[in-house]
Design an enzyme around this catalytic site. Structure first.
Site, PDB file in Angstrom:
ATOM      1  N   ALA A   1       0.805  -1.217   0.000  1.00 52.47           N
ATOM      2  CA  ALA A   1       0.000   0.000   0.000  1.00 52.47           C
ATOM      3  C   ALA A   1       0.842   1.273   0.000  1.00 52.47           C
ATOM      4  O   ALA A   1       0.612   2.175  -0.792  1.00 52.47           O
ATOM      5  CB  ALA A   1      -0.920  -0.005   1.214  1.00 52.47           C
TER       6      ALA A   1
ATOM      7  N   ILE B   1       4.003   1.842  -0.729  1.00 51.93           N
ATOM      8  CA  ILE B   1       4.949   2.131  -1.806  1.00 51.93           C
ATOM      9  C   ILE B   1       4.160   2.521  -3.045  1.00 51.93           C
ATOM     10  O   ILE B   1       3.373   1.729  -3.558  1.00 51.93           O
ATOM     11  CB  ILE B   1       5.825   0.904  -2.097  1.00 51.93           C
ATOM     12  CG1 ILE B   1       6.677   0.643  -0.868  1.00 51.93           C
ATOM     13  CG2 ILE B   1       6.675   1.111  -3.333  1.00 51.93           C
ATOM     14  CD1 ILE B   1       7.398  -0.651  -0.891  1.00 51.93           C
TER      15      ILE B   1
ATOM     16  N   ASP C   1      15.017  23.126 -42.813  1.00 50.30           N
ATOM     17  CA  ASP C   1      14.732  23.555 -41.440  1.00 50.30           C
ATOM     18  C   ASP C   1      15.041  22.447 -40.436  1.00 50.30           C
ATOM     19  O   ASP C   1      15.044  22.684 -39.234  1.00 50.30           O
ATOM     20  CB  ASP C   1      13.258  23.943 -41.284  1.00 50.30           C
ATOM     21  CG  ASP C   1      12.916  25.187 -42.067  1.00 50.30           C
ATOM     22  OD1 ASP C   1      13.849  25.969 -42.312  1.00 50.30           O
ATOM     23  OD2 ASP C   1      11.748  25.365 -42.440  1.00 50.30           O
TER      24      ASP C   1
ATOM     25  N   GLU D   1       3.945   2.226  -6.050  1.00 50.06           N
ATOM     26  CA  GLU D   1       4.512   1.586  -7.243  1.00 50.06           C
ATOM     27  C   GLU D   1       3.738   2.021  -8.490  1.00 50.06           C
ATOM     28  O   GLU D   1       4.220   1.900  -9.606  1.00 50.06           O
ATOM     29  CB  GLU D   1       4.535   0.059  -7.099  1.00 50.06           C
ATOM     30  CG  GLU D   1       3.211  -0.668  -7.263  1.00 50.06           C
ATOM     31  CD  GLU D   1       2.357  -0.652  -5.981  1.00 50.06           C
ATOM     32  OE1 GLU D   1       2.791  -0.014  -5.000  1.00 50.06           O
ATOM     33  OE2 GLU D   1       1.266  -1.240  -5.981  1.00 50.06           O
TER      34      GLU D   1
ATOM     35  N   ASP E   1       7.721  31.053 -38.252  1.00 52.94           N
ATOM     36  CA  ASP E   1       7.743  31.418 -39.663  1.00 52.94           C
ATOM     37  C   ASP E   1       6.545  32.307 -39.924  1.00 52.94           C
ATOM     38  O   ASP E   1       5.506  32.102 -39.328  1.00 52.94           O
ATOM     39  CB  ASP E   1       7.498  30.164 -40.501  1.00 52.94           C
ATOM     40  CG  ASP E   1       8.772  29.453 -40.801  1.00 52.94           C
ATOM     41  OD1 ASP E   1       9.815  30.093 -40.722  1.00 52.94           O
ATOM     42  OD2 ASP E   1       8.704  28.264 -41.120  1.00 52.94           O
TER      43      ASP E   1
HETATM   44  P1  ATP Z   1       8.398  32.610 -44.262  1.00 51.74           P
HETATM   45  O1  ATP Z   1       9.843  32.482 -43.887  1.00 51.74           O
HETATM   46  O2  ATP Z   1       7.737  33.800 -43.789  1.00 51.74           O
HETATM   47  O3  ATP Z   1       7.618  31.378 -44.033  1.00 51.74           O
HETATM   48  P2  ATP Z   1       8.905  31.832 -46.760  1.00 51.74           P
HETATM   49  O4  ATP Z   1       9.607  30.702 -46.119  1.00 51.74           O
HETATM   50  O5  ATP Z   1       7.763  31.514 -47.650  1.00 51.74           O
HETATM   51  O6  ATP Z   1       8.440  32.864 -45.765  1.00 51.74           O
HETATM   52  P3  ATP Z   1      10.731  32.088 -48.704  1.00 51.74           P
HETATM   53  O7  ATP Z   1      10.035  30.900 -49.218  1.00 51.74           O
HETATM   54  O8  ATP Z   1      12.158  31.996 -48.318  1.00 51.74           O
HETATM   55  O9  ATP Z   1       9.962  32.655 -47.510  1.00 51.74           O
HETATM   56  O10 ATP Z   1      10.507  33.222 -49.754  1.00 51.74           O
HETATM   57  C1  ATP Z   1      11.308  34.351 -49.778  1.00 51.74           C
HETATM   58  C2  ATP Z   1      11.140  35.086 -51.074  1.00 51.74           C
HETATM   59  O11 ATP Z   1      11.444  34.218 -52.144  1.00 51.74           O
HETATM   60  C3  ATP Z   1       9.720  35.594 -51.337  1.00 51.74           C
HETATM   61  O12 ATP Z   1       9.560  36.881 -50.829  1.00 51.74           O
HETATM   62  C4  ATP Z   1       9.629  35.550 -52.828  1.00 51.74           C
HETATM   63  O13 ATP Z   1      10.113  36.734 -53.382  1.00 51.74           O
HETATM   64  C5  ATP Z   1      10.559  34.432 -53.229  1.00 51.74           C
HETATM   65  N1  ATP Z   1       9.836  33.207 -53.533  1.00 51.74           N
HETATM   66  C6  ATP Z   1       8.997  32.539 -52.731  1.00 51.74           C
HETATM   67  N2  ATP Z   1       8.539  31.437 -53.324  1.00 51.74           N
HETATM   68  C7  ATP Z   1       9.088  31.368 -54.532  1.00 51.74           C
HETATM   69  C8  ATP Z   1       9.016  30.462 -55.644  1.00 51.74           C
HETATM   70  N3  ATP Z   1       8.278  29.377 -55.598  1.00 51.74           N
HETATM   71  N4  ATP Z   1       9.725  30.742 -56.736  1.00 51.74           N
HETATM   72  C9  ATP Z   1      10.483  31.832 -56.788  1.00 51.74           C
HETATM   73  N5  ATP Z   1      10.604  32.715 -55.793  1.00 51.74           N
HETATM   74  C10 ATP Z   1       9.917  32.507 -54.680  1.00 51.74           C
END
Ligand code: ATP
Length: 886
Positions: A270, A272, A614, A274, A316
Site C-alpha cells: 500500500a 509504496i 529547417d 509503485e 515562420d
Molecule cells: P516565411 O519564412 O515567412 O515562411 P517563406 O519561407 O515563404 O516565408 P521564402 O520561401 O524563403 O519565404 O521566400 C522568400 C522570397 O522568395 C519571397 O519573398 C519571394 O520573393 C521568393 N519566392 C517565394 N517562393 C518562390 C518560388 N516558388 N519561386 C520563386 N521565388 C519565390
C-alpha cells in the site's frame, strides 16, 4: 511495367488496387508482438511483494487459519486485477501515440494524381516523390531528376545516394546502396524528384524488418518519469525501513509473527507508490491524446513536459502567422503599368483592372500577361480536382493566369533544365525550348526582387528589350517597396537567353492574409511571459507590414536582416537577440544560428519550420514544430511536434495542455504521498502506543487500490485550468517536489492520522478490538482519502471555482470507490473478506463531518495561496519586456 501489370501514365484502377490490397495487405507493419492477455495478467503476480503476500496466505492455510488465507487471497486478486487493468490501459494509450502521424503519398490511380495514406499503397501503384518526402514504399524508379535520397537511418551512410532509372548489374545483392534505381521505403528525399512503380510494401519491403524494429523502439523516459522513478525508489526505501521497524517493534512486543508479517507486506504494497510511474506515463500519454484533439501532435512524451518551460517562440511568417493562401493582387510591368486583380483563391473568379497605364491599354494588357506567362512556365504547381498541388506562391500565379484566360503555357515548352526554388537562393530558373524548336532555349526566372534584378541587363519595353540602367533598377525597387509596404509578398519575373543576362519583365504583389486569431494568440503568449519572434524569407517592408497587422511590430521595435545576422557570431548575437522581434530575408541556416544564440542566453526555444532545410534547426530547438499541411516529411521527421492545421493558436493550446499536465501530476503526487504517509504513520503510531492494529491487511490493500488506482489517475486528467496560461514558464531544473508540496502533503497526512486515530480510540473504549472498530477506522481513513482527493484537484483554486462536475473521470472514480467501500461494509461475502461489519447511518454523519476537515483546511490554505499568487502575477505583469512595446 509489364511484370506489374500497370500503366505508367494512368496507374492502377481503384478496383485493381482494392483487389491487390486484399492479397498483399496494407502497406504498414503490425508491431504488436504481444503476449496473450492471460499471460500479462499472470505476470502481475511476479511482483515480489505480491508473492510475499501469497506466501503469507499459504502459511495461514498451513496453520489452518482458513478465513485469513481466503481473505488475503481474495484481496490480492482484487489488487492485481485493478493493477492489470490500469497497466493495460496505459499500454493502449501509448500504442495509440504511434498512430498519430500516418504518412501520406502521391500516387497516380485511375489516371489521376491523388494524395492518400501511404498504408493504402499496393504493388504496381505509380508514385511520385519530391524533395522533402519520405519514400512511401519500395519503388523502382523510371523517372528521376536530380534525385538524391538519404538512406542513413538504415545504412548509416550520411552521404545521400544519387538515384538513377537505368537497369543495373548488381555485384552484391546485399549491398542495398548499390541498387540505385530503387527508392527504399522510409528513406528521405533530400533533393530532386522522381516517379516509379511500387515493388514492395509493408513487410515485403527491403527495410521492413529494420523499420519494424525502429517503430517498436521504446521512447526514452522523460525527465519527469525519471524523477518519479527515483522518487518511487526513495519512498520504497523509507517505507521498507519504517515497515521493518514496525515489524520488529511488534515482534518485540510479542505480537503474532504471522500477523506482523502479513501487515508488514500489505503495508509495503500500500505505502509504496509503485503505481506512480504508471500514473505519470498514462497522464502524459492522455495529455498527448488531448493535444492531438486540439490539433497538436506531439511525437515524444518528454515534449509535453518541455512545453511548459518554453519562453521564446520563433515563428515562420508564411503559413503560421498568415494563411498561406496566396493571391496575386497587383502586377507592375517593366513599363511601370499597374493592374489590380480582384477575387481570391486558385481559380478564375475575379478581374484584371488597369489602374495605371503608361502605354496603349492593349499593349499594357499584353505585358501584364507576359509577366504572368513567365511565372507560369517557371512553375511546378498543379491545379487538380483536389485543389492545389505544390507551393501556394506558385499557385497564386496559376490563379492569375486563369483570371487572364491564359492557356496551359507549360505545354508549349519542353523543360530541359531546372534550378529549383530554395529559401537560400530565393530564386527559381528553368531552361526551356518551345515545342518543336530545340535550337532556341529560353530561361524563365522568378524570385525575390533583388535576386532577379541582379541577373538582369535589360528590361522589356513594348515588345522590345532595352538596356537596364541603375536608375531604372532603383525605380523598380521603389515599386516593389510600395507593394511590400502594403504587406504584399513581392515576386519578380524575367526571361532571356542566359541566366546572367536576363530581361526584366515585371513584378507581382501577392496577398497572404493573416490568420484569424493570430493577434490574440500572440497577445496571450506574451501574457504568459513568452517572447514571440517572427522569421521570414520576405523582405523588410513586407515583414514589417504583416507584423504590424498582427500586433508584432510598431515604431521602435528592433528588426534584423539575414545579412546583419551573418555579420554577428553566436556570442554577440545572443547579447542583442532578446530585443529583436522581427527577422527578415532569413534562410534556414539563419534559423539554426538564432536558436543557438537564444539557447546561449539560457532560453528554452520553440521553433517552427516546414522546409527540408529547417530540419537541423528543428532538431536543435527544445521544441521543433513542423506544419501538418505544408510541412515536408523531412521537417516532420525532425520535429517534436506537428501542428495539424499549421496554426499558431494550436501551439498555444499545446502549451496550455503541457503546463496543465505538470500541475495535474503535482496534484496526484500530493494525493498519493499524503495517503502513503498517513497509512504508514497510522500503523506505526498504533504499534508504538501498544495498541492493536487499526487496519487489517485486507483493508490496507483496499486503500492501496484507491491510492494507486482510479482516483489518483483521474486527478491526472483534470481539465486544464486556463489560469495556468497566465503563469510564467517553468524553469527546466524546477523539481516537482517543492517545499510547499511537502508541507501540504504533511498537513493533510497529519489531519488524516489524527482524525483516524481519534475514531479508533473512541471505538476502542472497551479495550478490545472488534470488527466494528476496524470498520469505523477503515471507513474513516477511506473517507478522509476521498476528501483529500477532492482537495487535490487543484493546488490553488477552490472546488467551487473549478466546479464539482468538471472532471467526470474523478466523479466516476470517487463514486466507484465510495460504492466499493459500501459494498465492503454491507455485502456479506466482502464483509467476510475484509472482516468488516455494517455501520449505522449516524456513523456516516460523524465520519463525513470529521473527514471533511482535511478538505476544509485545504480550502483555507488555498485561499491564502491564491492571494499570494495574485500578488506575484501583478508584480510580474509590471516587468518590462523590451519587444512587448506593441
Ligand atoms: P516565411 O519564412 O515567412 O515562411 P517563406 O519561407 O515563404 O516565408 P521564402 O520561401 O524563403 O519565404 O521566400 C522568400 C522570397 O522568395 C519571397 O519573398 C519571394 O520573393 C521568393 N519566392 C517565394 N517562393 C518562390 C518560388 N516558388 N519561386 C520563386 N521565388 C519565390
Amino acid at each position: 511495367m509489364n511484370h506489374m501489370r500497370t500503366d505508367e501514365n494512368t496507374g492502377l484502377t481503384s478496383a485493381e488496387a482494392a483487389r491487390r490490397r486484399r492479397v498483399h495487405g496494407p502497406n504498414n507493419f503490425d508491431i504488436s508482438i504481444d503476449d496473450p492477455l492471460w499471460k500479462k495478467y499472470l505476470d502481475q503476480f511476479k511482483n515480489p511483494l505480491i508473492m510475499l503476500l501469497l506466501a503469507s496466505a499459504g502459511v495461514s492455510l498451513f496453520m489452518r487459519q482458513f478465513d485469513d488465507a481466503i481473505s488475503i487471497t481474495m484481496a490480492i486478486i482484487i489488487v492485481v486485477t485493478v493493477a492489470f487493468i490500469q497497466e493495460y490501459r496505459s499500454e493502449k494509450s501509448l500504442e495509440a501515440l504511434t498512430k498519430l502521424v500516418p504518412p501520406k503519398c502521391h500516387c497516380i490511380r485511375d489516371g489521376q494524381l491523388t494524395t492518400f495514406l501511404a498504408e493504402d499503397l499496393v504493388p504496381g501503384d505509380i508514385v511520385t516523390i519530391n524533395i522533402g518526402d519520405r519514400v512511401p514504399a519500395d519503388v523502382r524508379l523510371f523517372e528521376a531528376s536530380g534525385l538524391s535520397i538519404d538512406e542513413s537511418s538504415f545504412t548509416g551512410e550520411i552521404e545521400p545516394v544519387n538515384k538513377i532509372v537505368e537497369a543495373q548489374q548488381i555485384s552484391n545483392s546485399n549491398n542495398l546502396s548499390e541498387r540505385r534505381n530503387i527508392a527504399f521505403m522510409g528513406t528521405l528525399v533530400r533533393c530532386g524528384k522522381g516517379k516509379g512503380i511500387v515493388i514492395g510494401t509493408g513487410q515485403d519491403s527491403e527495410f521492413g524488418e529494420i523499420f519494424k524494429m525502429m517503430q517498436a523502439e521504446e521512447a526514452p523516459k522523460t525527465p519527469l518519469q525519471k524523477s518519479m522513478d527515483t522518487l518511487g525508489k526513495q519512498l520504497s526505501f523509507y517505507s521498507f525501513l519504517v515497515i521493518g521497524i514496525i515489524v520488529i517493534i511488534g515482534w518485540i512486543q510479542g505480537r503474532k509473527i504471522l500477523d506482523m508479517f502479513t501487515i508488514g507486506v500489505s503495508l509495503a504494497v500500500a505505502a509504496i507508490p509503485e503505481g506512480l510511474p504508471i500514473v505519470v506515463t498514462v497522464t502524459l500519454a492522455i495529455g498527448v491524446m488531448r493535444m492531438a484533439k486540439r490539433k497538436a501532435i506531439v511525437k515524444k512524451l518528454p515534449v509535453v513536459e518541455t512545453l511548459g518551460c518554453v519562453d521564446v517562440i520563433c515563428c515562420d511568417k508564411t503559413g503560421t502567422l498568415t494563411k498561406n493562401e496566396m493571391t496575386v493582387t497587383q502586377i507592375i510591368t517593366s513599363e511601370r503599368n499597374q493592374a489590380e486583380l480582384t477575387g481570391v483563391g486558385y481559380n478564375a473568379n475575379g478581374h484584371v483592372n488597369i489602374v495605371h497605364c503608361n502605354s496603349d491599354p492593349t499593349e499594357a494588357m499584353r505585358s501584364f500577361k507576359k509577366v504572368i506567362e513567365v511565372g507560369f512556365v517557371c512553375n511546378n504547381a498543379e491545379l487538380t480536382q483536389e485543389g492545389l498541388m505544390g507551393s501556394p506562391t506558385e499557385g497564386a500565379i496559376l490563379g492569375a493566369a486563369m483570371k487572364m484566360q491564359l492557356p496551359n503555357l507549360r505545354q508549349q515548352y519542353v523543360r530541359v533544365e531546372e534550378w529549383p526554388f530554395s529559401s537560400e537562393t530565393k530564386i527559381m530558373m528553368v531552361k526551356c525550348h518551345p515545342l518543336g524548336d530545340e535550337t532556341n532555349p529560353i530561361w524563365f526566372v522568378k524570385g525575390a526582387m533583388e535576386k532577379v534584378l541582379d541577373r538582369c541587363t535589360h528590361y522589356y519595353n513594348c515588345g522590345q528589350s532595352a538596356t537596364l540602367y541603375e536608375k531604372q533598377k532603383l525605380q523598380y525597387l521603389d515599386d516593389a517597396h510600395v507593394l511590400a509596404m502594403r504587406g504584399l509578398r513581392v515576386l519578380s519575373m524575367a526571361y532571356g537567353n542566359s541566366p546572367t543576362t536576363l530581361v526584366f519583365i515585371g513584378l507581382v504583389g501577392i496577398m497572404d492574409p493573416p490568420r484569424e486569431g493570430v493577434s490574440e494568440a500572440i497577445h496571450t503568449l506574451r501574457g504568459m511571459g513568452l517572447s514571440v519572434k517572427m522569421l521570414t524569407g520576405d523582405g523588410e517592408d513586407t515583414a514589417k507590414a504583416v507584423a504590424a497587422r498582427i500586433g508584432l511590430y510598431a515604431e521602435g521595435v528592433r528588426t534584423m536582416s539575414g545579412d546583419e545576422l551573418n555579420s554577428l557570431d553566436v556570442v554577440h548575437l545572443s547579447k542583442s537577440i532578446e530585443s529583436i522581434a522581427i527577422f527578415y530575408r532569413m534562410t534556414p541556416g539563419h534559423k539554426l544560428k538564432i536558436v543557438k544564440a537564444l539557447q546561449a542566453g539560457q532560453h528554452v526555444v520553440a521553433m517552427t519550420g516546414d522546409g527540408i532545410n529547417d530540419a537541423v534547426a528543428l532538431k536543435t530547438a527544445e521544441i521543433g514544430i513542423s506544419m501538418g499541411e505544408t510541412g515536408t516529411d523531412v521537417s516532420k521527421e525532425a520535429a517534436d511536434m506537428i501542428l495539424v492545421d499549421d496554426d499558431l493558436s494550436t501551439v498555444l493550446a499545446a502549451i496550455e495542455e503541457g503546463k496543465g499536465i505538470f500541475y495535474n501530476i503535482k496534484n496526484f503526487v500530493r494525493f498519493q504521498l499524503s495517503t502513503s504517509i498517513a497509512a504508514l504513520s497510522l500503523v506505526a503510531i498504533a504499534m508504538i502506543m501498544r495498541l492493536p492494529n487499526p487496519l487489517n491487511a485486507m483493508q490496507i490493500l483496499w486503500i492501496n487500490i484507491i491510492m494507486d488506482g482510479p482516483p489518483a489517475q483521474s486527478l491526472g486528467v483534470e481539465p486544464v485550468d486556463h489560469d495556468v496560461l497566465r503563469k510564467p514558464p517553468r524553469k527546466v531544473q524546477d523539481n516537482i517536489i517543492t517545499r510547499s508540496l511537502i508541507l501540504n502533503t504533511l498537513t493533510s497526512a497529519f489531519i488524516i492520522v489524527c482524525g483516524t486515530m481519534w475514531i479508533f480510540h473512541e471505538e476502542m473504549e472497551d479495550g478490545k478490538i472488534t470488527p466494528r472498530d476496524t470498520t469505523m477506522t477503515f471507513t474513516c481513513f477511506v473517507f478522509f482519502d476521498m476528501f483529500n482527493a477532492l482537495s487535490c484537484r487543484s493546488n490553488s483554486k477552490s472546488i467551487f471555482q473549478i466546479g464539482f462536475f468538471t472532471n467526470r473521470m474523478f466523479l466516476y472514480a470517487v463514486g466507484g470507490s465510495i460504492l466499493g467501500q459500501l459494498l465492503v461494509i454491507y455485502f456479506p461475502p466482502l464483509q467476510a473478506i475484509f472482516q468488516t461489519e455494517a455501520l449505522y447511518s449516524s456513523d456516516f454523519f460523524l465520519l463525513i463531518a470529521l473527514t471533511s476537515t482535511v478538505f476544509i483546511v485545504s480550502e483555507v490554505r488555498k485561499f491564502f495561496t491564491r492571494r499570494e499568487e495574485h500578488q506575484l502575477l501583478h508584480q510580474r505583469e509590471m516587468v518590462f519586456y523590451p519587444e512587448n512595446l506593441v
